[in-house]
Design an enzyme around this catalytic site. Sequence first.
Site, PDB file in Angstrom:
ATOM      1  N   ASP A   1     -31.094  19.421  -9.203  1.00 31.11           N
ATOM      2  CA  ASP A   1     -29.684  21.043  -9.380  1.00 31.11           C
ATOM      3  C   ASP A   1     -30.824  21.908  -9.682  1.00 31.11           C
ATOM      4  O   ASP A   1     -31.519  22.137 -10.162  1.00 31.11           O
ATOM      5  CB  ASP A   1     -29.058  19.948 -10.789  1.00 31.11           C
ATOM      6  CG  ASP A   1     -28.707  21.030 -11.422  1.00 31.11           C
ATOM      7  OD1 ASP A   1     -27.645  22.186 -10.471  1.00 31.11           O
ATOM      8  OD2 ASP A   1     -28.630  21.108 -12.697  1.00 31.11           O
TER       9      ASP A   1
ATOM     10  N   ASP B   1     -28.845  25.401 -11.559  1.00 25.39           N
ATOM     11  CA  ASP B   1     -28.400  25.844 -13.273  1.00 25.39           C
ATOM     12  C   ASP B   1     -28.793  24.447 -14.277  1.00 25.39           C
ATOM     13  O   ASP B   1     -28.025  23.634 -14.389  1.00 25.39           O
ATOM     14  CB  ASP B   1     -27.375  25.846 -13.249  1.00 25.39           C
ATOM     15  CG  ASP B   1     -27.109  27.122 -12.855  1.00 25.39           C
ATOM     16  OD1 ASP B   1     -26.139  28.529 -12.651  1.00 25.39           O
ATOM     17  OD2 ASP B   1     -26.930  26.819 -11.081  1.00 25.39           O
TER      18      ASP B   1
ATOM     19  N   GLU C   1     -26.843  28.910 -16.731  1.00 27.05           N
ATOM     20  CA  GLU C   1     -26.153  28.473 -16.073  1.00 27.05           C
ATOM     21  C   GLU C   1     -25.583  29.707 -14.950  1.00 27.05           C
ATOM     22  O   GLU C   1     -25.694  30.652 -16.159  1.00 27.05           O
ATOM     23  CB  GLU C   1     -24.928  27.889 -16.717  1.00 27.05           C
ATOM     24  CG  GLU C   1     -24.659  26.226 -17.448  1.00 27.05           C
ATOM     25  CD  GLU C   1     -25.307  25.835 -16.221  1.00 27.05           C
ATOM     26  OE1 GLU C   1     -24.072  25.589 -15.100  1.00 27.05           O
ATOM     27  OE2 GLU C   1     -25.565  24.801 -16.038  1.00 27.05           O
TER      28      GLU C   1
ATOM     29  N   SER D   1     -26.946  21.967  -5.064  1.00 24.94           N
ATOM     30  CA  SER D   1     -26.091  23.248  -6.531  1.00 24.94           C
ATOM     31  C   SER D   1     -24.827  23.794  -6.837  1.00 24.94           C
ATOM     32  O   SER D   1     -24.183  23.922  -5.724  1.00 24.94           O
ATOM     33  CB  SER D   1     -27.057  24.366  -6.696  1.00 24.94           C
ATOM     34  OG  SER D   1     -26.682  24.967  -7.459  1.00 24.94           O
TER      35      SER D   1
ATOM     36  N   LYS E   1     -23.518  16.343  -3.056  1.00 22.35           N
ATOM     37  CA  LYS E   1     -25.100  16.435  -3.763  1.00 22.35           C
ATOM     38  C   LYS E   1     -25.371  15.034  -3.435  1.00 22.35           C
ATOM     39  O   LYS E   1     -26.796  14.959  -2.747  1.00 22.35           O
ATOM     40  CB  LYS E   1     -24.873  16.268  -5.695  1.00 22.35           C
ATOM     41  CG  LYS E   1     -25.055  17.552  -5.373  1.00 22.35           C
ATOM     42  CD  LYS E   1     -25.173  18.245  -7.067  1.00 22.35           C
ATOM     43  CE  LYS E   1     -24.565  19.457  -7.696  1.00 22.35           C
ATOM     44  NZ  LYS E   1     -25.761  20.216  -9.181  1.00 22.35           N
TER      45      LYS E   1
ATOM     46  N   ASN F   1     -21.588  15.943 -12.745  1.00 19.89           N
ATOM     47  CA  ASN F   1     -22.102  16.519 -11.353  1.00 19.89           C
ATOM     48  C   ASN F   1     -23.404  15.738 -11.003  1.00 19.89           C
ATOM     49  O   ASN F   1     -23.280  16.464  -9.577  1.00 19.89           O
ATOM     50  CB  ASN F   1     -21.779  17.408 -11.098  1.00 19.89           C
ATOM     51  CG  ASN F   1     -22.495  19.016 -11.340  1.00 19.89           C
ATOM     52  OD1 ASN F   1     -23.488  18.956 -12.566  1.00 19.89           O
ATOM     53  ND2 ASN F   1     -22.583  19.829 -10.239  1.00 19.89           N
TER      54      ASN F   1
END
Length: 338
Positions: free
Chosen positions: A124, A126, A133, A212, A257, A283
């Site tokens: 990922d 952030d 973020e 991401s 993802k 997520n």
Amino acid sequence: MLLSELPPSLSDWSRSLSHAPWWQLHSAALHPVSAPLSAGWLVLFGRSLQVAHLAKLADTLTGLGVVATLYPTTEVAEVPLLLLGTDTFSDELVAQLKREQWDIDICHLPALPTLNEPGLLVMDMDSTAIQIECIDEIARLAGVGEQVAAVTAAAMQGKLEFAASLRNRVALLAGAPVTILDEVAANMPWMPGLPLMVKTLKQAGWKVAIASGGFTRFAGQLQQALGLDAVFANELVVDGDTLTGQVHGRIVDAAVKAEVLQQLAQQYGIAASQTVAVGDGANDLNMMAVAGLGIAIHAKPLVQAQAAATLNHHDLEGVLCLIGASACRDRRWDMARS
């Protein structure tokens, strides 16, 4: 040998344990053995790692009836590390270790990837590759920071459907100047350990990518700076010098993802056991689930509970500790030392 007889520094243990290749851990002692266990793995690492941590672990193992053997000590990314093989992989042990309070990171895993073979790491961006973020920072500069940050927090905790929440947050950015993106990018703090992790993995022949729910403007900057093999992120729609409040195309959500990790593994010919996913939010759970090893870093409670491995006391150097732990399997205590 009693645990209390071991030297304070792990680097000095080889002298005390050199007369046997592996050692079985008991409640207060180590007993020499001629063959190690390898049905599961315990990895302990931290700059404060000491005998007391091994003693605490021994009590936990005894209570659950799990047997473990100690492999030679090592350091990865200048972090002291212990690897123990177990006679079984125990979900109960995983849960118990997560309930206990540790000032180091400790993980119980069914398998370990290795740097001796090609691999793939997908992370990922952030709050994982970087410490912010990005959408929250954009929103702050656009004057809607509090509204957006609250939705971001809920989405990362799994309380909101990600794609819809992202579109709603981006809609609040309509009319904001594009120059805000440049300002955020110029002040984007990398997660500590990021350059070392990427460099080490690339030198070992691994592929490194970003998947991401953030934006291409920032993922692309990381790709250029670090030589990442691929990035997948969302593209903000621009009209002239302003943001439209829209995102172009399919949202990179949890399902995407997971697809990215599997597609890249197939593209590069990487075995599933050699794939690693790193993230912090809900997520990221899908890609962690399909990876050979899923690692939660400074993660939300839901993610910590479900991830195979958790990093609570380390940044991205902790990822190297977990991937590099397998090197202990190939070593024996230095028999030449007395």
